[in-house]
Design a protein around this motif. Structure first.
Motif, PDB file in Angstrom:
ATOM      1  N   UNK A  41       0.849  -1.189   0.000  1.00 15.71           N
ATOM      2  CA  UNK A  41       0.000   0.000   0.000  1.00 15.71           C
ATOM      3  C   UNK A  41       0.888   1.243   0.000  1.00 15.71           C
ATOM      4  N   UNK A  42       0.898   2.016  -1.097  1.00 19.44           N
ATOM      5  CA  UNK A  42       1.777   3.199  -1.155  1.00 19.44           C
ATOM      6  C   UNK A  42       1.461   4.215  -0.067  1.00 19.44           C
ATOM      7  N   UNK A  43       0.278   4.092   0.571  1.00 17.20           N
ATOM      8  CA  UNK A  43      -0.053   5.015   1.670  1.00 17.20           C
ATOM      9  C   UNK A  43       0.950   4.879   2.812  1.00 17.20           C
ATOM     10  N   UNK A  59      13.190  -0.543   7.749  1.00 19.95           N
ATOM     11  CA  UNK A  59      12.050  -1.476   7.728  1.00 19.95           C
ATOM     12  C   UNK A  59      11.685  -1.839   6.294  1.00 19.95           C
ATOM     13  N   UNK A  60      11.744  -0.827   5.422  1.00 22.29           N
ATOM     14  CA  UNK A  60      11.441  -1.072   4.005  1.00 22.29           C
ATOM     15  C   UNK A  60      12.421  -2.095   3.411  1.00 22.29           C
ATOM     16  N   UNK A  61      13.705  -1.936   3.739  1.00 22.53           N
ATOM     17  CA  UNK A  61      14.730  -2.844   3.199  1.00 22.53           C
ATOM     18  C   UNK A  61      14.539  -4.262   3.747  1.00 22.53           C
ATOM     19  N   UNK A  62      14.238  -4.359   5.031  1.00 22.26           N
ATOM     20  CA  UNK A  62      14.033  -5.690   5.639  1.00 22.26           C
ATOM     21  C   UNK A  62      12.808  -6.368   5.010  1.00 22.26           C
ATOM     22  N   UNK A 201       8.817  -1.390  -3.688  1.00 21.21           N
ATOM     23  CA  UNK A 201       9.837  -0.342  -3.612  1.00 21.21           C
ATOM     24  C   UNK A 201      11.018  -0.808  -2.756  1.00 21.21           C
ATOM     25  N   UNK A 202      12.217  -0.500  -3.223  1.00 20.71           N
ATOM     26  CA  UNK A 202      13.422  -0.969  -2.518  1.00 20.71           C
ATOM     27  C   UNK A 202      14.091   0.211  -1.829  1.00 20.71           C
ATOM     28  N   UNK A 203      14.602   0.000  -0.646  1.00 21.60           N
ATOM     29  CA  UNK A 203      15.413   1.025   0.033  1.00 21.60           C
ATOM     30  C   UNK A 203      16.762   0.378   0.323  1.00 21.60           C
TER      31      UNK A 203
END
Ligand code: FAD
Length: 440
Positions: A41-43, A59-62, A201-203
Motif C-alpha cells: 500500500x503506497x499510503x 524497515x522497508x529494506x528488511x 519499492x526498494x530502500x
C-alpha cells in the motif's frame, strides 16, 4: 479462468502457514490454479498525523528482503508471488473479479486497520456476489497458543500479564505444533494485463558496522531460511542457557535471541520458535534462561490477545485508562527522534535506532519512558516513530508496550518511569554504549 487466492500479510513464509495450506487444499480440491498475492500500500510512504511517512528505509529494506525470499520459496515450489500496489480493500476485490477467483484465504490480524481491511474485502465480496461468488476465510495463526485452547474466554482474558501467564502455565496449554512446508504449489493462473504486478519499492540504507542486527550480513538474512539458520546457530552455541543473564544488554548480536525481525514479518512463526526452544531443551536441558524465552514470547502472545478483547480502544489517546489526552511538545519530540535531547543514554539509543532500525528492549523502555514522562510528549507520537524505524515493528507488541510504559494499558503499577541516571549506572557504567553512539 478461475482460481483461489492466498493473500500474504504478516505471514511471509511457506512453512507452518495454515492459511496457505488451506488455500492449497481448496485449489487442489477444485482443480484450480492458486494465486499467492502480496499487497504493497503506497499510503505507507505517506505522512501520518505524527510523521512524514509511516515506513522508514530500514524497515522497508528488511521487508523487501523478506518478500524476495518468499518469492524464491514459492518459485522453488512451482509458483510465484504477485505483488500488487494499492489499498488491499481496493486492489484485492478488483483482482478477485478479474480472475473470477472463487476463494480468498488470509491471515486474521486483530489490529484495527488490518481488521477494517478484512471487513471491507468481505463487504466487497458480498456486493459482487450477484456477478461472481467468492468466499473469504481468515485464519488465526500468529500466536503459539490457539485462542480456543486457552483456559478463559476472550472476554475474560486477564488484563494483567502475570495472571495471564499463571493461568496458561497452570492449565498446561501446549503450543500449536508447526506444520511442514508444502512440497509443491498449484500453478499460478494467467493474469490479465492490469494485474501483472509490480516490484516492491526498494530502500538501500547504508550498513552501519555498529548494528546489533546487521541484516546486510548473510548471517542475518531476511526470510524463513535466514530465520532457521539464525535459530540453528543460536542453539548450537547454547545461548538460550545464558539468555536470562544477558537479555538486558544494550549492544551486540548475542545478548538476546534477535528473533523479532523474523517473527514480525512472519518469516518465522511463534509456533516454530517455541517448538525449536522445546527441542533445544530436550537435547541440552532446560534452565531459567530457556524458560525466560517462553516467558517473553508469552508477552507477545498477551499483546495479541489483548487486541482481540479491546480492539481499537487500545489506539485511543487514553488507551484503556481514564487519563486525559496526553500533552505534546513537537520540538521536544523532534529532538528525541534525532537523538538531541541532551540526555546521553537516551540520545545514544535514538541514534542507534535511526541508524540501524534496531534497539535493545532495555533501551526501548528507557527512551519511551523519557519521551512520555520527562519530555511530556504524546505516547502515540513515539509509537509512530518506532513504527517507521523498527525492522521488527509489530503493531500489537509496539502498541502494547507503549501503552504499558505510558500507564494507559494493563500495567497494574500504572506506568513506568525509568530514571535515566539509574539506568545509565546499571546498564552502561563504563560509558561504552554512549561512546559507541557519540554521546559520552
Ligand atoms: C516501547 C516498546 C516498543 C516495542 N515495540 C516492539 C515491536 O514493534 N515489535 C516487537 O517485536 N517487539 C517490540 N517491543 C518488545 C521488545 O523490545 C522486542 O520484542 C525485543 O527487544 C526484540 O528482541 P529479541 O528478539 O532479541 O527479544 P528477546 O529478548 O530474545 O525475546 C524473545 C522474543 O520474545 C518477544 N518479546 C520479548 N520482549 C517482549 C515485549 N516486551 N513485548 C512483546 N514481546 C516481547 C519477542 O517476540 C522476542 O523476539 C517493544 C518494547 C518496547 C518497550
Amino acid at each position: 479462468m478461475s482460481c483461489v487466492v492466498h493473500w500474504f500479510r504478516n505471514d511471509l513464509r511457506v512453512s507452518d502457514n495454515p492459511a496457505l495450506l488451506a488455500a492449497i487444499a481448496e485449489a487442489k480440491a477444485r482443480s484450480l490454479p492458486l494465486l499467492p498475492v502480496l499487497v504493497w500500500d503506497p499510503a505507507q510512504a505517506d505522512a501520518s498525523r505524527w510523521l512524514p511517512q509511516r515506513i522508514g528505509p530500514h524497515r522497508q529494506a528488511w521487508l523487501a528482503g523478506t518478500v524476495a525470499a518468499l518469492d524464491a520459496e514459492l518459485r522453488a515450489r512451482g509458483s510465484r508471488l504477485l505483488v500488487l500496489h494499492g489499498a488491499p480493500e481496493v486492489v484485492l476485490p478488483e483482482l478477485m473479479s478479474a480472475t473470477e477467483a472463487v476463494a480468498l484465504h488470509s491471515e486474521d490480524i486483530p489490529a484495527p486497520e488490518e481488521a477494517d481491511q478484512a471487513k471491507a474485502i468481505a463487504r466487497a465480496a458480498k456486493r459482487l456476489e450477484a456477478s461472481c461468488t467468492w468466499s473469504c476465510t481468515w485464519h488465526w495463526q500468529s500466536t503459539m497458543l490457539a485462542p480456543d485452547d486457552l483456559p478463559f474466554s476472550q472476554r475474560d482474558l486477564p488484563a494483567v500479564f502475570t495472571t495471564f501467564r499463571q493461568h496458561v502455565e497452570q492449565a498446561g496449554i501446549a503450543p500449536r505444533t508447526p506444520l511442514p512446508a508444502p512440497q509443491a504449489l498449484p500453478p499460478v493462473p494467467e493474469l490479465p494485463a492490469p494485474h501483472k504486478g509490480q516490484p516492491l519499492p526498494v530502500a538501500v540504507p547504508s550498513p552501519d558496522a555498529r548494528s546489533s542486527f546487521p541484516f546486510h550480513q548473510p548471517a542475518f538474512a531476511a526470510g524463513e531460511r535466514g530465520a532457521q539458520a539464525h535459530l540453528a546457530q543460536y542453539f548450537a552455541r547454547r545461548l538460550p542457557h545464558s539468555y536470562k543473564a544477558t537479555r538486558n544488554g544494550l549492544s551486540g548480536t548475542d545478548f538476546s535471541s534477535k528473533l523479532s525481525p523474523w517473527l514480525a514479518t512472519g518469516a518465522l512463526s511463534a509456533a516454530q520458535a517455541i517448538a525449536a526452544i522445546r527441542a533445544f531443551e530436550a537435547e541440552h536441558g532446560a534452565n531459567d534462561g530457556s524458560y525466560w524465552l517462553w516467558f517473553e514470547l508469552l508477552w507477545r502472545e498477551h499483546f495479541r490477545l489483548l487486541h482481540l478483547k479491546h480492539g481499537s480502544a487500545l489506539y485511543r489517546a487514553r488507551g484503556l485508562s481514564q487519563l486525559p489526552t496526553p500533552p505534546h511538545d513537537e520540538a521536544a519530540f523532534r529532538c528525541w527522534c534525532e537523538g538531541r535531547t541532551g540526555e546521553p543514554l537516551v540520545d545514544a539509543g535514538m541514534r542507534e535506532l535511526a541508524a540501524t532500525g534496531w534497539l535493545s528492549n532495555r533501551l526501548r523502555q528507557v527512551v519511551a519512558s523519557y519521551l512520555i514522562h520527562d519530555l511530556a510528549c504524546d505516547w502515540r507520537a513515539g509509537a509512530a516513530w518506532f513504527e517507521a524505524c523498527l525492522i521488527d515493528f509489530d503493531v500489537h507488541s509496539n502498541q502494547g508496550n507503549w501503552l504499558y510504559v505510558s500507564g494507559r494499558g494493563t500495567d497494574p503499577r500504572g506506568g513506568r518511569r525509568f530514571n535515566p541516571d539509574k539506568q545509565t549506572r546499571e546498564h552502561d557504567p563504563d560509558g561504552a554504549y554512549r561512546r559507541l553512539w557519540g554521546t559520552a
